[in-house]
Structures are given as C-alpha cells and as structure tokens.
Design a protein around this motif. Structure first.
Motif, mmCIF file in Angstrom:
data_model
loop_
_atom_site.group_PDB
_atom_site.id
_atom_site.type_symbol
_atom_site.label_atom_id
_atom_site.label_comp_id
_atom_site.label_asym_id
_atom_site.label_seq_id
_atom_site.Cartn_x
_atom_site.Cartn_y
_atom_site.Cartn_z
ATOM 1 N N GLY A 135 2.204 12.869 -3.864
ATOM 2 C CA GLY A 135 2.340 11.837 -2.739
ATOM 3 C C GLY A 135 2.884 10.681 -3.241
ATOM 4 N N VAL A 136 3.527 9.887 -2.376
ATOM 5 C CA VAL A 136 4.099 8.478 -2.895
ATOM 6 C C VAL A 136 3.377 7.525 -2.003
ATOM 7 C CG1 VAL A 136 6.095 7.065 -2.877
ATOM 8 C CG2 VAL A 136 6.274 9.740 -3.332
ATOM 9 N N VAL A 137 3.012 6.297 -2.804
ATOM 10 C CA VAL A 137 2.515 5.007 -2.214
ATOM 11 C C VAL A 137 3.346 4.036 -2.668
ATOM 12 C CG1 VAL A 137 0.696 3.315 -2.031
ATOM 13 C CG2 VAL A 137 0.000 5.890 -2.277
ATOM 14 N N THR A 138 4.214 3.383 -1.760
ATOM 15 C CA THR A 138 5.327 2.346 -2.162
ATOM 16 C C THR A 138 5.215 1.163 -1.541
ATOM 17 O OG1 THR A 138 7.544 2.178 -2.886
ATOM 18 C CG2 THR A 138 6.997 3.649 -0.892
ATOM 19 N N ASP A 139 5.388 -0.010 -2.258
ATOM 20 C CA ASP A 139 5.730 -1.173 -1.641
ATOM 21 C C ASP A 139 7.168 -1.009 -1.124
ATOM 22 O OD1 ASP A 139 5.261 -3.783 -0.730
ATOM 23 O OD2 ASP A 139 5.789 -4.502 -2.744
ATOM 24 N N ILE A 140 7.366 -2.110 -0.041
ATOM 25 C CA ILE A 140 8.852 -2.030 0.478
ATOM 26 C C ILE A 140 9.847 -2.616 -0.261
ATOM 27 C CG2 ILE A 140 10.316 -2.700 2.437
ATOM 28 C CD1 ILE A 140 8.081 -0.366 2.852
ATOM 29 N N SER A 141 9.263 -4.153 -0.697
ATOM 30 C CA SER A 141 10.195 -4.927 -1.473
ATOM 31 C C SER A 141 9.852 -4.762 -3.150
ATOM 32 C CB SER A 141 9.786 -6.577 -1.075
ATOM 33 O OG SER A 141 9.966 -6.505 0.147
ATOM 34 N N LEU A 142 10.951 -3.961 -3.782
ATOM 35 C CA LEU A 142 10.654 -3.747 -5.211
ATOM 36 C C LEU A 142 11.546 -4.576 -5.984
ATOM 37 C CD1 LEU A 142 10.399 0.121 -4.528
ATOM 38 C CD2 LEU A 142 8.401 -1.512 -4.951
ATOM 39 N N GLY A 143 11.927 -5.743 -5.525
ATOM 40 C CA GLY A 143 12.927 -6.228 -6.448
ATOM 41 C C GLY A 143 14.323 -5.594 -6.832
ATOM 42 N N LYS A 144 14.711 -5.398 -8.234
ATOM 43 C CA LYS A 144 16.101 -5.017 -8.630
ATOM 44 C C LYS A 144 15.983 -3.187 -7.951
ATOM 45 C CE LYS A 144 19.130 -4.380 -12.588
ATOM 46 N NZ LYS A 144 18.808 -4.866 -13.948
ATOM 47 N N GLY A 145 17.030 -2.733 -7.835
ATOM 48 C CA GLY A 145 17.281 -1.282 -7.526
ATOM 49 C C GLY A 145 16.870 -1.177 -6.061
ATOM 50 N N PRO A 146 16.728 0.278 -5.559
ATOM 51 C CA PRO A 146 16.241 0.606 -4.204
ATOM 52 C C PRO A 146 14.973 -0.124 -3.823
ATOM 53 C CG PRO A 146 16.343 2.601 -5.833
ATOM 54 C CD PRO A 146 16.524 1.235 -6.612
ATOM 55 N N HIS B 5 7.574 -4.504 10.604
ATOM 56 C CA HIS B 5 8.271 -4.633 11.887
ATOM 57 C C HIS B 5 9.418 -3.612 11.706
ATOM 58 C CE1 HIS B 5 10.163 -7.572 9.596
ATOM 59 N NE2 HIS B 5 11.234 -7.458 10.111
ATOM 60 N N GLU B 6 9.898 -3.308 10.612
ATOM 61 C CA GLU B 6 11.129 -2.525 10.354
ATOM 62 C C GLU B 6 10.807 -0.873 10.109
ATOM 63 O OE1 GLU B 6 12.715 -4.136 6.741
ATOM 64 O OE2 GLU B 6 13.633 -5.670 7.448
ATOM 65 N N TRP B 7 9.513 -0.704 10.106
ATOM 66 C CA TRP B 7 8.813 0.665 9.965
ATOM 67 C C TRP B 7 9.503 1.952 10.927
ATOM 68 C CZ3 TRP B 7 3.818 3.151 11.772
ATOM 69 C CH2 TRP B 7 3.798 4.330 11.042
ATOM 70 N N GLU B 8 9.550 1.365 12.025
ATOM 71 C CA GLU B 8 9.990 2.435 12.988
ATOM 72 C C GLU B 8 11.388 2.712 12.897
ATOM 73 O OE1 GLU B 8 10.067 2.427 17.835
ATOM 74 O OE2 GLU B 8 8.181 1.907 16.982
ATOM 75 N N ILE C 133 4.264 10.119 2.293
ATOM 76 C CA ILE C 133 4.432 8.917 2.235
ATOM 77 C C ILE C 133 3.642 7.683 2.702
ATOM 78 C CG2 ILE C 133 6.647 7.112 2.104
ATOM 79 C CD1 ILE C 133 7.515 9.469 0.640
ATOM 80 N N VAL C 134 3.090 6.958 1.908
ATOM 81 C CA VAL C 134 2.610 5.778 2.369
ATOM 82 C C VAL C 134 3.201 4.390 1.849
ATOM 83 C CG1 VAL C 134 0.258 4.310 2.438
ATOM 84 C CG2 VAL C 134 0.285 6.903 2.240
ATOM 85 N N TYR C 135 3.604 3.558 2.851
ATOM 86 C CA TYR C 135 4.185 2.422 2.642
ATOM 87 C C TYR C 135 2.954 1.413 2.738
ATOM 88 C CZ TYR C 135 8.588 4.613 4.049
ATOM 89 O OH TYR C 135 9.730 5.483 4.294
ATOM 90 N N MET C 136 3.318 0.262 1.774
ATOM 91 C CA MET C 136 2.597 -1.031 1.914
ATOM 92 C C MET C 136 3.509 -2.048 1.987
ATOM 93 S SD MET C 136 0.458 -0.140 -1.657
ATOM 94 C CE MET C 136 1.922 -0.308 -2.669
ATOM 95 N N THR C 137 3.326 -3.043 2.886
ATOM 96 C CA THR C 137 4.107 -4.148 2.794
ATOM 97 C C THR C 137 3.539 -5.355 3.441
ATOM 98 O OG1 THR C 137 6.228 -5.190 3.851
ATOM 99 C CG2 THR C 137 4.828 -3.671 5.146
#
Length: 126
Positions: A52-63, A90-93, A81-85
C-alpha cells in the motif's frame, strides 16, 4: 493480518515520522521516502514488497503524489493508494487514481489507518 509493507511518502520530516510511528504501532512495516524520486526508486527496486502507498501530493523535487500514484498503478493496478494533502483536495477527482482515498490535512492517524485497511480489504477481494 500478515505484516503488510507501506510506502510512506512525505516531504516534511516531522509529519513523516509521526505517520510512520502510527503505522508501525498498527502492525505495518513502513518504508519511507521524502520525495517522489526516492519513492519511485524504492518502489521500482521491488514492487511486490509494497502492499500500500500513503503519499502527500506536494513532494518538492521530482514527481508529485498524483504522478507517483499513476506510475505505481501502471505496474500494480490494485495497489491501495491513500493521498494526504493540505492544499490539493480540490484536484483529487481529476488527478487521483480510481479507488483511492484522499485525506485532507490536518487529520488524525485513525483516518489514514482506516482508509488503508479499507482499500487493502477491497484489493484482496478483487
């Protein structure tokens, strides 16, 4: 539940350590990355070890988190996939991968754990 390995991607060290500790307390093994490049490298090194993946959206350098999740889903279509932001909800959809969960910051750990467990249960039944 057997020990599941989570790829946790967060560019803010204190948040990363805080969520990592909560996931470990819940019985997960955690592999961390502080940017999209490191997260991609970690995933590519052994995609089958990540459950499983838990990721922030804004990650600085790179993707960013959106790109990272799409890249992972190309190889592992059922990957939870779980996003944190704090600012991109508002961009999720439009940007998020299907069957993912977005949790706006600030949040409590239980929200991340519950989202992860729910997605993992669904991917196991697929």
């Amino acid at each position: 539940m057997s020990c599941r390995t989570i790829l946790l991607v967060e560019d803010e060290a204190l948040i990363l350590m805080d969520i990592e500790a909560a996931l470990i307390e819940e019985g997960f093994q955690v592999v961390t990355a502080m940017n999209g490049i490191k997260a991609s490298e970690t995933f590519e090194a052994d995609p089958t070890r990540i459950d499983g993946v838990v990721t922030d959206i804004s990650l600085g350098k790179g993707p960013n988190g959106w790109c990272l999740a799409r890249q992972i889903r190309q190889q592992m279509p059922e990957m939870p996939i779980v996003y944190m932001t704090g600012d991109s909800a508002h961009e999720w959809e439009a940007m998020g991968v299907p069957k993912s969960v977005l949790i706006p910051k600030p949040f409590v750990h239980a929200q991340v754990i519950t989202a992860l467990a729910t997605l993992m249960n669904h991917s196991n039944q697929a």
